[in-house]
Scaffold this active site. Structure first.
Site, PDB file in Angstrom:
ATOM      1  N   GLU A   1      40.813  33.517  44.096  1.00 56.98           N
ATOM      2  CA  GLU A   1      42.060  34.226  43.839  1.00 56.98           C
ATOM      3  C   GLU A   1      43.311  33.366  43.998  1.00 56.98           C
ATOM      4  OE1 GLU A   1      40.727  38.688  45.336  1.00 56.98           O
ATOM      5  OE2 GLU A   1      41.829  37.396  46.712  1.00 56.98           O
TER       6      GLU A   1
ATOM      7  N   HIS B   1      44.575  44.057  44.287  1.00 55.86           N
ATOM      8  CA  HIS B   1      44.823  43.431  42.990  1.00 55.86           C
ATOM      9  C   HIS B   1      45.865  44.231  42.224  1.00 55.86           C
ATOM     10  CE1 HIS B   1      40.593  42.686  44.187  1.00 55.86           C
ATOM     11  NE2 HIS B   1      40.810  41.466  43.715  1.00 55.86           N
TER      12      HIS B   1
ATOM     13  N   HIS C   1      33.640  40.546  40.826  1.00 58.12           N
ATOM     14  CA  HIS C   1      33.225  39.778  41.998  1.00 58.12           C
ATOM     15  C   HIS C   1      31.710  39.575  41.991  1.00 58.12           C
ATOM     16  CE1 HIS C   1      37.134  41.533  43.286  1.00 58.12           C
ATOM     17  NE2 HIS C   1      37.288  40.309  43.759  1.00 58.12           N
TER      18      HIS C   1
ATOM     19  N   GLU D   1      44.787  52.858  50.953  1.00 57.70           N
ATOM     20  CA  GLU D   1      43.876  52.406  52.005  1.00 57.70           C
ATOM     21  C   GLU D   1      44.250  52.916  53.386  1.00 57.70           C
ATOM     22  OE1 GLU D   1      42.969  48.314  52.272  1.00 57.70           O
ATOM     23  OE2 GLU D   1      42.173  48.168  50.237  1.00 57.70           O
TER      24      GLU D   1
ATOM     25  N   HIS E   1      41.302  35.033  39.527  1.00 60.14           N
ATOM     26  CA  HIS E   1      42.079  36.211  39.179  1.00 60.14           C
ATOM     27  C   HIS E   1      43.211  36.408  40.180  1.00 60.14           C
ATOM     28  CE1 HIS E   1      38.856  37.592  41.899  1.00 60.14           C
ATOM     29  NE2 HIS E   1      39.725  38.504  42.324  1.00 60.14           N
TER      30      HIS E   1
ATOM     31  N   TYR F   1      42.886  30.514  47.084  1.00 52.92           N
ATOM     32  CA  TYR F   1      41.694  30.136  47.840  1.00 52.92           C
ATOM     33  C   TYR F   1      40.436  30.525  47.064  1.00 52.92           C
ATOM     34  CZ  TYR F   1      40.611  34.986  48.966  1.00 52.92           C
ATOM     35  OH  TYR F   1      40.256  36.304  48.861  1.00 52.92           O
TER      36      TYR F   1
ATOM     37  N   CYS G   1      44.762  44.073  51.391  1.00 53.43           N
ATOM     38  CA  CYS G   1      44.589  43.157  50.272  1.00 53.43           C
ATOM     39  C   CYS G   1      44.276  43.983  49.030  1.00 53.43           C
ATOM     40  CB  CYS G   1      43.437  42.183  50.520  1.00 53.43           C
ATOM     41  SG  CYS G   1      43.629  41.151  51.981  1.00 53.43           S
TER      42      CYS G   1
ATOM     43  N   TRP H   1      40.305  34.296  54.074  1.00 52.20           N
ATOM     44  CA  TRP H   1      41.664  34.249  53.527  1.00 52.20           C
ATOM     45  C   TRP H   1      42.700  34.534  54.612  1.00 52.20           C
ATOM     46  CZ3 TRP H   1      37.864  37.705  52.015  1.00 52.20           C
ATOM     47  CH2 TRP H   1      38.014  39.024  52.445  1.00 52.20           C
TER      48      TRP H   1
ATOM     49  N   GLU I   1      34.923  34.980  46.276  1.00 49.76           N
ATOM     50  CA  GLU I   1      36.319  35.340  46.011  1.00 49.76           C
ATOM     51  C   GLU I   1      36.993  34.100  45.449  1.00 49.76           C
ATOM     52  OE1 GLU I   1      37.999  37.856  45.714  1.00 49.76           O
ATOM     53  OE2 GLU I   1      37.537  39.428  47.143  1.00 49.76           O
TER      54      GLU I   1
END
Length: 230
Positions: free
Chosen positions: A165, A116, A72, A134, A79, A153, A114, A215, A163
């Site tokens: 993604e 990955h 980032h 989290e 990604h 987005y 959120c 997002w 961002e």
């Protein structure tokens, strides 16, 4: 600034280009070397295979991996990611406020979680893993449903961090009301949490969108004012 690029609200297609037999071909050894800072010592060149993001092209095809901590920047490559909206049994949505120490969008409210997926990791398993990390909450992966497989987005934080993604959107409904859902937020990721009615969240997006991550705004607008239809 946000530039949503979802097709027909991100809900039109059941195709998931990030899945399929070729998924396992993206392995940790396919790290993009240019993402390691130039001049780094050998000790800095170690890349944790459990901390990689999957790089993709404009069609969603996997083209390699890169270290999550370095990907980032002001020119973030496209990604793969995910967004998850967690509802209690009554349909109230869990929203989280990003930790103030986050590099991008610190202190901004966003959806439940959120993250990955790791190379070769099933998306539902990645969501279960990240929600546990989290929020200290265990989800049933079979109850995690993809509602916007094509959501994509690009957004730029006030600091200039980008961002970029392909970010399929998932929804899961818990068996319990919010009052008895136990959460243990990681303070490095989450500043605070709140449960809100979905219609209230939708109204906030329409009237005070600056309070929320870009997002999340785009996703809630696309999902509409009745998320239970999914």
């Amino acid at each position: 600034m946000i530039t949503p690029s979802e097709s027909d609200g991100g809900r039109a297609s059941d195709e998931r280009p990030w899945e399929g037999p070729a998924w396992d071909a993206v392995r940790p050894e396919h790290v993009v070397g240019s993402e390691v800072p130039e001049g780094a010592g050998e000790e800095d060149r170690y890349v944790d295979p459990d901390d990689l993001v999957v790089l993709i092209d404009d069609s969603g095809k996997r083209i390699g991996t890169a270290p999550r901590g370095a990907v980032h920047t002001r020119s973030t490559p496209r990604h793969l990611a995910f967004s998850c909206h967690i509802l209690d049994v009554g349909g109230r949505a869990l929203i989280t406020r990003r930790a103030l120490t986050k590099v991008a969008w610190p202190g901004v409210w966003t959806n439940s979680c959120c993250g990955h997926p790791r190379p070769g990791e099933r998306m539902e398993d990645a969501i279960v893993r990240r929600v546990r990390e989290e929020l200290g909450l265990d989800l049933n992966p079979e109850a995690v449903n993809c509602v916007m497989p094509d959501f994509s987005y690009r957004a730029t934080d006030s600091s200039g961090i980008v961002e970029n993604e392909l970010c399929p959107v998932y929804v899961t409904v818990l068996d319990d009301p919010e009052e008895i859902v136990e959460l243990y937020p990681d303070p490095d990721e989450v500043e605070e949490v709140s449960w809100v009615g979905w219609k209230d969240l939708y109204r906030t997006v329409q009237t005070m969108s600056s309070l929320l991550a870009p997002w999340t705004v785009a996703q809630v607008r696309a999902l509409g004012d009745d998320i239970r239809q999914f």
